[in-house]
Design a protein around this motif. Structure first.
Motif, PDB file in Angstrom:
ATOM      1  N   ILE A   1      36.823  29.834  67.095  1.00  4.20           N
ATOM      2  CA  ILE A   1      37.504  28.607  66.907  1.00  4.20           C
ATOM      3  C   ILE A   1      38.644  28.552  66.213  1.00  4.20           C
ATOM      4  CG2 ILE A   1      36.047  28.100  65.177  1.00  4.20           C
ATOM      5  CD1 ILE A   1      37.322  25.389  67.308  1.00  4.20           C
ATOM      6  N   GLN A   2      39.066  29.619  65.472  1.00  3.75           N
ATOM      7  CA  GLN A   2      40.191  29.769  64.855  1.00  3.75           C
ATOM      8  C   GLN A   2      41.290  30.356  65.605  1.00  3.75           C
ATOM      9  OE1 GLN A   2      39.526  31.589  60.674  1.00  3.75           O
ATOM     10  NE2 GLN A   2      37.307  31.656  61.488  1.00  3.75           N
ATOM     11  N   VAL A   3      40.942  31.118  66.387  1.00  6.07           N
ATOM     12  CA  VAL A   3      42.092  31.643  67.434  1.00  6.07           C
ATOM     13  C   VAL A   3      42.296  30.450  68.406  1.00  6.07           C
ATOM     14  CG1 VAL A   3      42.412  33.242  69.425  1.00  6.07           C
ATOM     15  CG2 VAL A   3      41.135  34.028  67.390  1.00  6.07           C
ATOM     16  N   GLU A   4      41.424  29.600  68.719  1.00  7.20           N
ATOM     17  CA  GLU A   4      41.644  28.725  69.751  1.00  7.20           C
ATOM     18  C   GLU A   4      42.442  27.644  69.060  1.00  7.20           C
ATOM     19  OE1 GLU A   4      39.494  25.117  72.269  1.00  7.20           O
ATOM     20  OE2 GLU A   4      38.199  26.651  70.953  1.00  7.20           O
ATOM     21  N   CYS A   5      41.959  27.438  67.956  1.00  2.00           N
ATOM     22  CA  CYS A   5      43.111  26.063  67.157  1.00  2.00           C
ATOM     23  C   CYS A   5      44.246  26.557  66.794  1.00  2.00           C
ATOM     24  CB  CYS A   5      42.103  25.498  65.887  1.00  2.00           C
ATOM     25  SG  CYS A   5      40.781  24.494  66.387  1.00  2.00           S
ATOM     26  N   ASN A   6      44.367  27.780  66.139  1.00  5.52           N
ATOM     27  CA  ASN A   6      45.827  28.334  66.100  1.00  5.52           C
ATOM     28  C   ASN A   6      46.747  28.459  67.257  1.00  5.52           C
ATOM     29  OD1 ASN A   6      45.679  28.541  63.234  1.00  5.52           O
ATOM     30  ND2 ASN A   6      44.579  30.485  63.423  1.00  5.52           N
ATOM     31  N   ASP A   7      46.032  28.621  68.482  1.00  3.47           N
ATOM     32  CA  ASP A   7      46.713  28.706  69.607  1.00  3.47           C
ATOM     33  C   ASP A   7      47.175  27.307  70.051  1.00  3.47           C
ATOM     34  OD1 ASP A   7      47.821  30.096  71.679  1.00  3.47           O
ATOM     35  OD2 ASP A   7      46.208  29.404  72.996  1.00  3.47           O
ATOM     36  N   ILE A   8      46.375  26.355  69.945  1.00  4.21           N
ATOM     37  CA  ILE A   8      46.568  24.848  70.274  1.00  4.21           C
ATOM     38  C   ILE A   8      47.792  24.517  69.477  1.00  4.21           C
ATOM     39  CG2 ILE A   8      45.852  22.568  70.137  1.00  4.21           C
ATOM     40  CD1 ILE A   8      43.147  23.649  70.659  1.00  4.21           C
ATOM     41  N   PHE A   9      47.769  24.655  68.088  1.00  2.97           N
ATOM     42  CA  PHE A   9      48.796  24.140  67.402  1.00  2.97           C
ATOM     43  C   PHE A   9      50.124  25.096  67.393  1.00  2.97           C
ATOM     44  CE2 PHE A   9      51.021  24.319  63.176  1.00  2.97           C
ATOM     45  CZ  PHE A   9      51.502  23.099  63.146  1.00  2.97           C
TER      46      PHE A   9
END
Length: 428
Positions: free
Chosen positions: A413-421
């Motif tokens: 989830i951290q990788v995903e959200c950092n990628d989104i932002f």
């Protein structure tokens, strides 16, 4: 005359993906603790998509207190007190050369190509972890009206200390202090309505002027708990970055209010008993050892909140939040949109970049999993998409996504959200 904000330095990232290391990078350095090995902590952060840490750099301790910090002691609040409370579950007492440890952090940041938001939690809780009360007493010896200016001088000294060692390029920007309206910077001020944002403005403006006069090329600001949409006029005109902490709370706020976690006058052990584990001590008996009682003075987190966080049954706590979440879901998302849109409008009006240094749900007990679970994760995704959509310069995944919190193990989830932002995907 209109203030011209100090520009952000060109070598900094287009977007800051932030993990909140607060004061834990020096309090949690004992055997087996998350910051025992700084290089490992930085590498894990980079692997999760972070390029920035946000810290209490202990500026007043190092450059304002007059204390010898060559053998500074940091550790727990005493006994088992606060060991179930997030941010306070320090396991070991350690001794550090505090200035050398600051240098080590910045050298590691350089090795891993990470930047640092330099802040302070000292007038909220940092000194409660010190070996004795001398740091706390030094903080309290400064008159309330002069505390922000004292921090400005200490932060400027800290920056110059780093510059002498060629490490100042790691500094993204400086915050005089964390969540200025909630802490011991407000002494002697009367609230306007229920808030101290407006009454604080003169103190903070003067302190920012102090920093600007010493280091005119270094961006500096203060940050605010929540987005104070009813008091934006109280934010100093001379900030260089707009920094807010939009915790929306919602159902968590309902539970905190029901249990009066932040209102000792209303707090009732009878009301909290269904949420506690078997064997919980009486509220009156839950204290640090006598020699550590002063530590309660040195933190703004009150006894009811620590007691319930220490002794709550995580399953009961989370079950209540899940059972009642649907009643708050829409309102939480509306609040998130309203606050972030207001923050964007403010930053555009001031011509300064926007950063969400903390967020998004609220302060949960250490071993609960509501914010880290499926409902919380979807709010984190929504927040990442929103922060990207409004062109924020910096954002956290959530305040709980850091090495000293259980959520650090939730890598995807951290990788995903950092990628989104950071990259605008997926769902861009």
């Amino acid at each position: 005359m209109t203030y011209q904000p100090t520009p952000i330095h060109d070598h900094l990232p287009e977007r800051l993906t932030i993990t909140l290391w607060d004061f834990s990078w020096y309090t949690r350095t004992g055997p087996g603790e998350p910051f025992e090995d700084l290089d490992r902590a930085f590498q894990e952060a980079v692997d999760r998509g972070y390029n920035t840490i946000r810290i209490c750099a202990m500026p007043f301790l190092l450059f304002g207190s007059g204390l010898d910090t060559s053998a500074a002691s940091f550790g727990p609040l005493g006994g088992d007190y606060a060991q179930g409370t997030r941010w306070y579950d320090v396991r070991h007492r350690v001794t550090l050369d505090a200035r050398a440890h600051l240098v080590a952090l910045f050298e590691a940041a350089r090795r891993h190509e990470v930047f640092v938001i330099v802040s302070s939690w000292e007038y909220q809780q940092s000194s409660s972890f010190y070996g004795d009360r001398s740091w706390f007493d030094a903080l309290m010896a400064v008159e309330p009206r002069d505390r922000a200016a004292a921090l400005a001088h200490a932060q400027a000294d800290l920056y110059e200390f780093l510059a002498e060692r060629g490490l100042h390029d790691r500094v993204a920007f400086v915050e005089l202090h964390n969540e200025v309206q909630y802490g011991l910077l407000t002494g002697g001020l009367e609230p306007v309505g229920t808030d101290l944002v407006v009454p604080l403005e003169k103190r903070l403006t003067a302190a920012l002027d102090v920093f600007h006069e010493r280091l005119p090329q270094v961006p500096v600001t203060v940050n605010y708990a929540r987005v104070p949409v009813d008091a934006m006029r109280g934010i100093p005109h001379n900030i260089d970055v707009a920094v807010f902490h939009p915790y929306v709370y919602g159902v968590l706020g309902e539970l905190a209010d029901r249990l009066a976690l932040r209102d000792e006058k209303r707090f009732s052990t009878e009301r909290t008993r269904p949420f506690l584990r078997p064997g919980a001590p009486a509220y009156e008996d839950w204290q640090p050892p006598a020699e550590d009682l002063w530590r309660k003075e040195a933190t703004i987190v009150g006894k009811p909140e620590i007691y319930v966080h220490d002794w709550c049954d995580p399953e009961v706590w989370d079950r209540y939040l899940y059972e009642h979440h649907a009643l708050h879901h829409s309102a939480m998302l509306v609040k998130l949109d309203l606050w972030t849109d207001a923050a964007r409008d403010f930053s555009l009006g001031r011509g300064v970049p926007l950063v969400f240094g903390e967020g998004w749900i609220g302060y949960t007990p250490l071993n609960t999993w509501y914010e880290e679970g499926p409902v919380g994760k979807e709010i984190h995704r929504a927040a990442a998409r929103k922060a990207r959509a409004i062109s924020a310069w910096g954002s956290v995944v959530t305040s709980n996504a850091a090495p000293h919190h259980p959520m650090w193990t939730e890598i995807d989830i951290q990788v995903e959200c950092n990628d989104i932002f950071g990259n605008g995907s997926p769902g861009d």
